[in-house]
Design a protein around this motif. Structure first.
Motif, mmCIF file in Angstrom:
data_model
loop_
_atom_site.group_PDB
_atom_site.id
_atom_site.type_symbol
_atom_site.label_atom_id
_atom_site.label_comp_id
_atom_site.label_asym_id
_atom_site.label_seq_id
_atom_site.Cartn_x
_atom_site.Cartn_y
_atom_site.Cartn_z
ATOM 1 N N SER A 138 0.813 -1.223 0.000
ATOM 2 C CA SER A 138 0.000 0.000 0.000
ATOM 3 C C SER A 138 0.840 1.264 0.000
ATOM 4 O O SER A 138 0.364 2.327 -0.406
ATOM 5 N N VAL A 139 2.081 1.159 0.451
ATOM 6 C CA VAL A 139 2.991 2.312 0.437
ATOM 7 C C VAL A 139 3.253 2.775 -0.996
ATOM 8 O O VAL A 139 3.556 3.948 -1.234
ATOM 9 N N PHE A 140 3.075 1.867 -1.949
ATOM 10 C CA PHE A 140 3.398 2.172 -3.343
ATOM 11 C C PHE A 140 2.155 2.396 -4.197
ATOM 12 O O PHE A 140 2.177 2.246 -5.415
ATOM 13 N N GLY A 141 1.065 2.771 -3.563
ATOM 14 C CA GLY A 141 -0.095 3.195 -4.316
ATOM 15 C C GLY A 141 -1.238 2.195 -4.322
ATOM 16 O O GLY A 141 -1.209 1.148 -3.671
ATOM 17 N N ARG A 142 -2.261 2.530 -5.095
ATOM 18 C CA ARG A 142 -3.483 1.737 -5.182
ATOM 19 C C ARG A 142 -3.263 0.515 -6.074
ATOM 20 O O ARG A 142 -2.646 0.617 -7.134
ATOM 21 N N HIS A 143 -3.786 -0.648 -5.632
ATOM 22 C CA HIS A 143 -3.657 -1.884 -6.396
ATOM 23 C C HIS A 143 -4.981 -2.631 -6.407
ATOM 24 O O HIS A 143 -5.747 -2.569 -5.451
ATOM 25 N N ARG A 144 -5.241 -3.336 -7.502
ATOM 26 C CA ARG A 144 -6.358 -4.253 -7.565
ATOM 27 C C ARG A 144 -5.904 -5.598 -6.999
ATOM 28 O O ARG A 144 -4.796 -6.050 -7.269
ATOM 29 N N ILE A 145 -6.761 -6.236 -6.233
ATOM 30 C CA ILE A 145 -6.459 -7.535 -5.652
ATOM 31 C C ILE A 145 -7.450 -8.556 -6.203
ATOM 32 O O ILE A 145 -8.666 -8.388 -6.062
ATOM 33 N N ASN A 146 -6.916 -9.595 -6.832
ATOM 34 C CA ASN A 146 -7.739 -10.633 -7.440
ATOM 35 C C ASN A 146 -7.964 -11.748 -6.420
ATOM 36 O O ASN A 146 -7.023 -12.446 -6.029
ATOM 37 N N GLU A 147 -9.198 -11.903 -6.010
ATOM 38 C CA GLU A 147 -9.547 -12.873 -4.970
ATOM 39 C C GLU A 147 -9.210 -14.304 -5.384
ATOM 40 O O GLU A 147 -8.693 -15.097 -4.572
ATOM 41 N N VAL A 148 -9.483 -14.647 -6.634
ATOM 42 C CA VAL A 148 -9.217 -16.005 -7.121
ATOM 43 C C VAL A 148 -7.723 -16.283 -7.127
ATOM 44 O O VAL A 148 -7.265 -17.353 -6.684
ATOM 45 N N ILE A 173 -7.825 -1.334 5.227
ATOM 46 C CA ILE A 173 -6.688 -1.652 4.362
ATOM 47 C C ILE A 173 -7.177 -1.954 2.948
ATOM 48 O O ILE A 173 -6.516 -1.621 1.967
ATOM 49 N N MET A 174 -8.348 -2.589 2.866
ATOM 50 C CA MET A 174 -8.960 -2.904 1.581
ATOM 51 C C MET A 174 -10.283 -2.162 1.452
ATOM 52 O O MET A 174 -10.888 -1.767 2.450
ATOM 53 N N GLU A 175 -10.729 -1.996 0.197
ATOM 54 C CA GLU A 175 -12.072 -1.485 -0.066
ATOM 55 C C GLU A 175 -12.534 -2.054 -1.398
ATOM 56 O O GLU A 175 -11.739 -2.640 -2.145
ATOM 57 N N LYS A 176 -13.814 -1.899 -1.700
ATOM 58 C CA LYS A 176 -14.334 -2.331 -2.998
ATOM 59 C C LYS A 176 -14.675 -1.109 -3.829
ATOM 60 O O LYS A 176 -15.250 -0.138 -3.311
ATOM 61 N N ASP A 177 -14.313 -1.159 -5.106
ATOM 62 C CA ASP A 177 -14.584 -0.016 -5.975
ATOM 63 C C ASP A 177 -16.016 -0.076 -6.481
ATOM 64 O O ASP A 177 -16.817 -0.928 -6.058
ATOM 65 N N GLU A 178 -16.344 0.824 -7.412
ATOM 66 C CA GLU A 178 -17.724 0.912 -7.889
ATOM 67 C C GLU A 178 -18.160 -0.348 -8.639
ATOM 68 O O GLU A 178 -19.348 -0.614 -8.767
ATOM 69 N N ARG A 179 -17.208 -1.154 -9.084
ATOM 70 C CA ARG A 179 -17.530 -2.410 -9.772
ATOM 71 C C ARG A 179 -17.367 -3.609 -8.837
ATOM 72 O O ARG A 179 -17.328 -4.742 -9.278
ATOM 73 N N MET A 180 -17.275 -3.333 -7.535
ATOM 74 C CA MET A 180 -17.168 -4.352 -6.487
ATOM 75 C C MET A 180 -15.899 -5.187 -6.609
ATOM 76 O O MET A 180 -15.847 -6.362 -6.239
ATOM 77 N N ARG A 181 -14.847 -4.582 -7.130
ATOM 78 C CA ARG A 181 -13.552 -5.248 -7.193
ATOM 79 C C ARG A 181 -12.749 -4.871 -5.955
ATOM 80 O O ARG A 181 -12.802 -3.740 -5.486
ATOM 81 N N TRP A 182 -11.987 -5.842 -5.432
ATOM 82 C CA TRP A 182 -11.154 -5.569 -4.270
ATOM 83 C C TRP A 182 -10.031 -4.605 -4.639
ATOM 84 O O TRP A 182 -9.331 -4.798 -5.640
ATOM 85 N N THR A 183 -9.866 -3.565 -3.823
ATOM 86 C CA THR A 183 -8.846 -2.559 -4.075
ATOM 87 C C THR A 183 -8.058 -2.295 -2.803
ATOM 88 O O THR A 183 -8.632 -2.102 -1.724
ATOM 89 N N LEU A 184 -6.734 -2.302 -2.938
ATOM 90 C CA LEU A 184 -5.858 -1.972 -1.817
ATOM 91 C C LEU A 184 -5.781 -0.454 -1.687
ATOM 92 O O LEU A 184 -5.441 0.238 -2.640
ATOM 93 N N VAL A 185 -6.124 0.061 -0.514
ATOM 94 C CA VAL A 185 -6.141 1.504 -0.295
ATOM 95 C C VAL A 185 -4.706 2.008 -0.166
ATOM 96 O O VAL A 185 -3.928 1.474 0.635
ATOM 97 N N PRO A 186 -4.308 3.014 -0.939
ATOM 98 C CA PRO A 186 -2.925 3.504 -0.856
ATOM 99 C C PRO A 186 -2.635 4.180 0.472
ATOM 100 O O PRO A 186 -3.488 4.875 1.032
ATOM 101 N N LEU A 187 -1.440 3.950 0.984
ATOM 102 C CA LEU A 187 -1.002 4.569 2.226
ATOM 103 C C LEU A 187 -0.104 5.753 1.880
ATOM 104 O O LEU A 187 1.105 5.615 1.722
ATOM 105 N N ASP A 188 -0.713 6.921 1.748
ATOM 106 C CA ASP A 188 0.061 8.126 1.475
ATOM 107 C C ASP A 188 0.000 9.040 2.696
ATOM 108 O O ASP A 188 -0.702 8.780 3.674
ATOM 109 N N GLU A 189 0.736 10.130 2.643
ATOM 110 C CA GLU A 189 0.814 11.017 3.803
ATOM 111 C C GLU A 189 -0.536 11.622 4.145
ATOM 112 O O GLU A 189 -0.875 11.794 5.326
ATOM 113 N N SER A 190 -1.337 11.939 3.139
ATOM 114 C CA SER A 190 -2.642 12.531 3.389
ATOM 115 C C SER A 190 -3.516 11.579 4.208
ATOM 116 O O SER A 190 -4.180 11.989 5.171
ATOM 117 N N ARG A 191 -3.504 10.293 3.835
ATOM 118 C CA ARG A 191 -4.326 9.338 4.576
ATOM 119 C C ARG A 191 -3.805 9.153 5.999
ATOM 120 O O ARG A 191 -4.587 9.045 6.951
#
Length: 349
Positions: A138-148, A173-191
């Motif tokens: 997460s330190v390196f930005g937003r990522h899609r996570i494939n459950e399968v 740490i995780m969230e789902k986007d508008e298409r219900m795909r797993w997304t890793l929330v980026p850990l940046d200074e603002s967050r």
């Protein structure tokens, strides 16, 4: 005292990892562990002088060490176990030395059907390493996570992978986007700053509310662990440091009777996970102890029933911790790039 905390803070003190209620027993896990151990002591299955350590007891109950620690505090208060010049507790009173016994479910009067013995959910087997891997990523930005692909990579069923990701979602740490795909929330200074603001605002309030309900024996045990850790630092494991953080920021606050306040704090606890997975794992141990003396100052105030000073001391501790965490994350980003897991792909927003 126990009635005051039942069904409120304890649920969140275990951060969702412990199932406080089961279909067979609605009492908190730490009370069930206390009762099972007390019965084994009274029946003589645990002999006088037997050495009890958090780790082996937690293994038998398939739990984390937090409810075991709470059970030990209650047993010590009742005089059924005692401290000695060493790690852990001894059964009974007196001056006899420790007897090392191989702790088993049978010794505690448990079998597979016993309500006191909690079976660990399957996702726990992959959870800790997955959390660490995703925090680093997460330190390196937003990522899609494939459950399968995650299930395949970890050699588990898809439901197990989904359960682990759902747990991570609860911590932010995780969230789902508008298409219900797993997304890793980026850990940046603002967050990090946003989460820090929540902790500064709410943790001192939670501590003030929790203070009257923290059992003195448990509080004293936490203080002793801090003093012992301060004496040996930096010869201290990452696990031990995480336990110290858990004592104050999760277990103590978990006695707060305001459940809604603790729910609001749940996602902000992600900041504790950041430190746990960076210090001593992908980042060098700080030359000076990072928080132990500050935690001790909070407990000193609690020891004299000065909850206002304890809350203000906690507020200061959280405030000064933010620049340290931001700096460690920045160093990790500059010096280390983890190998991309097969189940993750960078996401562009």
């Amino acid at each position: 005292m126990v009635r005051a905390m039942n069904g409120t803070g304890q649920i969140l003190a275990e951060a969702g990892a412990e199932s406080i209620d089961t279909a067979l027993d609605k009492s908190p896990l730490y009370l069930r562990i206390r009762d099972v151990l007390a019965d084994a002591i009274s029946a003589g299955r645990l002999p006088r002088g037997a050495l009890l350590l958090e780790g082996p007891v937690a293994t038998v109950f398939a739990s984390t060490r937090t409810p075991v620690r709470q059970a030990f505090a209650l047993l010590e208060t009742a005089g059924q176990i005692r401290r000695f010049d060493g790690r852990g507790f001894l059964v009974g009173q007196g001056r006899s030395g420790p007897k090392r016994v191989a702790l088993t479910a049978e010794m505690l009067g448990l079998d597979e059907e016993a309500p006191g013995l909690r079976k660990a959910p399957a996702w726990e087997a992959i959870y800790e390493s997955l959390e660490r891997e995703l925090v680093h990523l997460s330190v390196f930005g937003r990522h899609r996570i494939n459950e399968v692909e995650l299930a395949r990579a970890r050699g588990v069923g898809r439901q197990v992978a989904r359960d682990a990701l759902t747990r991570l979602e609860a911590l932010g740490i995780m969230e789902k986007d508008e298409r219900m795909r797993w997304t890793l929330v980026p850990l940046d200074e603002s967050r990090m700053r946003d989460l820090h603001d929540i902790r500064v605002a709410l943790e001192p309030v939670a501590l003030s509310r929790a203070a009257p309900f923290i059992p003195p024996a448990e509080r004293h045990a936490m203080t002793q662990r801090l003093e012992e850790a301060l004496a040996v630092y930096p010869d201290l494991s990452v696990e031990a440091m995480d336990d110290l953080e858990t004592d104050l920021h999760i277990t103590c606050l978990g006695y707060c009777p305001n459940r809604e306040l603790l729910i609001a704090l749940r996602r902000a606890r992600f900041m504790l996970n950041v430190s746990k997975h960076i210090i001593g794992v992908s980042h060098r141990m700080p030359a000076n102890e990072p928080f132990i003396a500050e935690h001790l100052a909070v407990f000193r105030a609690l020891d004299v029933d000065d909850s206002a000073r304890a809350a203000e001391t906690l507020r200061h501790h959280i405030s000064v911790s933010l620049p340290k965490v931001i700096a460690r994350v920045a160093e990790l980003r500059d010096a280390h790039r983890p190998e991309m897991p097969v189940y993750a792909t960078p996401a562009v927003r």
